[in-house]
Enzyme design. Sequence first.
Site, PDB file in Angstrom:
ATOM      1  N   GLU A   1      -1.851  -4.964   8.235  1.00  0.00           N
ATOM      2  CA  GLU A   1      -2.445  -4.966   6.829  1.00  0.00           C
ATOM      3  C   GLU A   1      -3.082  -6.140   6.476  1.00  0.00           C
ATOM      4  O   GLU A   1      -2.331  -7.364   6.397  1.00  0.00           O
ATOM      5  CB  GLU A   1      -1.332  -4.697   5.713  1.00  0.00           C
ATOM      6  CG  GLU A   1      -0.725  -3.255   5.609  1.00  0.00           C
ATOM      7  CD  GLU A   1       0.104  -3.172   4.504  1.00  0.00           C
ATOM      8  OE1 GLU A   1       0.251  -2.076   4.055  1.00  0.00           O
ATOM      9  OE2 GLU A   1       0.692  -4.078   3.906  1.00  0.00           O
ATOM     10  N   CYS A   2      -4.322  -6.189   6.177  1.00  0.00           N
ATOM     11  CA  CYS A   2      -5.081  -7.343   5.830  1.00  0.00           C
ATOM     12  C   CYS A   2      -5.017  -8.562   6.642  1.00  0.00           C
ATOM     13  O   CYS A   2      -5.748  -8.629   7.640  1.00  0.00           O
ATOM     14  CB  CYS A   2      -4.728  -7.732   4.310  1.00  0.00           C
ATOM     15  SG  CYS A   2      -5.954  -8.211   3.206  1.00  0.00           S
ATOM     16  N   GLY A   3      -4.161  -9.473   6.267  1.00  0.00           N
ATOM     17  CA  GLY A   3      -3.986 -10.592   7.193  1.00  0.00           C
ATOM     18  C   GLY A   3      -3.622 -10.243   8.347  1.00  0.00           C
ATOM     19  O   GLY A   3      -4.283 -10.794   9.308  1.00  0.00           O
TER      20      GLY A   3
END
Length: 450
Positions: free
Chosen positions: A320-322
């Site tokens: 997720e994301c990072g």
Amino acid sequence: MNRFMIAGTRSGSGKTTITCAILQALVNRGLDVASFKCGPDYIDPMFHSRVIGADAHNLDRFFCPPETTRYLLQKYSRTYTVIEGVMGFYDGVKGAASSHQLAVETDTPVILVLDCKGMSDSIGALMQGFLHYCRPNGIIGFLFNRLPESLAGLARSLCEEMNVAFFGRFPSVPECAIESRHLGLVTAAEVAGLREKTNRLAALAEEFIDMDGLLNLTRREPLTACASPAIVRDGTVRVAVARDNAFCFYYRENDDLLRESGCELIDFSPLRDASLPEDIGGLILGGGYPELYAEKLSENRALLGEIRSRVAGGLPTIAECGGFLYLHDELQGEDGVFYPAVGAVSGRAYRTEKLRRFGYLHLHAPRDSLLFGEGWSVPAHEFHYWDSTRPGDDLTARKASSGAEYLCAHTSPTLYAGFPHLYYYSNPQVAARFVEKCMHHKEAENHGTN
């Protein structure tokens, strides 16, 4: 149960500073304290737990229906529970997911923070407006931020006239401002400096806020109409979780639901560890700040190569994301340099000058994948400044605020990689699918069929 909400008339009213002051004062009294943050924010719960020492969680009415929200509040509450509101008290997505909605649906008394700088008699108009704008609202009293001592009598008399409690005033303390730098909490020295600030705020709370009045007014009966998820646990499986200064955005409720579903979560550090934990059936790369550590992450070549190989080999993976940024061929650091990264996603992750695709959304799945069944719609949230040359096109995101749609994320039977963050209690089947896939992968690996 003893609980109350600290809400504000608007963002920037001082509710976060006052919440931190009250929480630290309660912890310093040796009380059993839990804190909740309204909304999807990872940062405040991390701050409440790591700096103040409260047991911190999230409550979000966009993610969860009221009966699930009540269940989570009941599950994680302690002897004294403080809920920090979000934005202005009545603000939310098209009127929903507001602090007001959460307070009413959980029978939580509200102390509203008013920023009184530059005001005198107009304070009364603001109080009247919030008290009568929408009923019921749960407001039992007010806390007056940046109110000079000369106006304390006025504020007290206004509370008496409106039949609400006066919980005190809070002075202006710019030297104790919680700077945005706390978003990272990256060093022990930084945490120590923040603790000094919160202890100073706690001393001010004891001096200026009616702490005993707060505690005496907040007793509530146990919540009813709660709905706990149906969890089927069919064995256990070890799942590696990236957890360090670069990867630190995790909902504690997500971790707990995975554990209850059969995951043994094994933490590792992409910054320090040369290999993944042994005997794992899955991998989770959460959000955080990989861009701040891009060079150091890139230097850990053995781990980059192992993750690339394991993802390509079908290890069930959530990024997720990072974590998604980390999977790219290259990741641009905060210094502007592009550094080699995992290479499981062909593309570059790069810095932009503004917030990208911020806010609530629904993810729509056209086909089965690791986390989603065909036709599922799952709530999610995005908040990031970095972007990707290949953000993915396997899911359709529909913004909750505008209805605008765009394609996002990379999915497969063994992968979810994208910018949107998920909250598993919004659809516990997401967690169940992941655990099942991890168990099947490990079983196949043990029998040599992968």
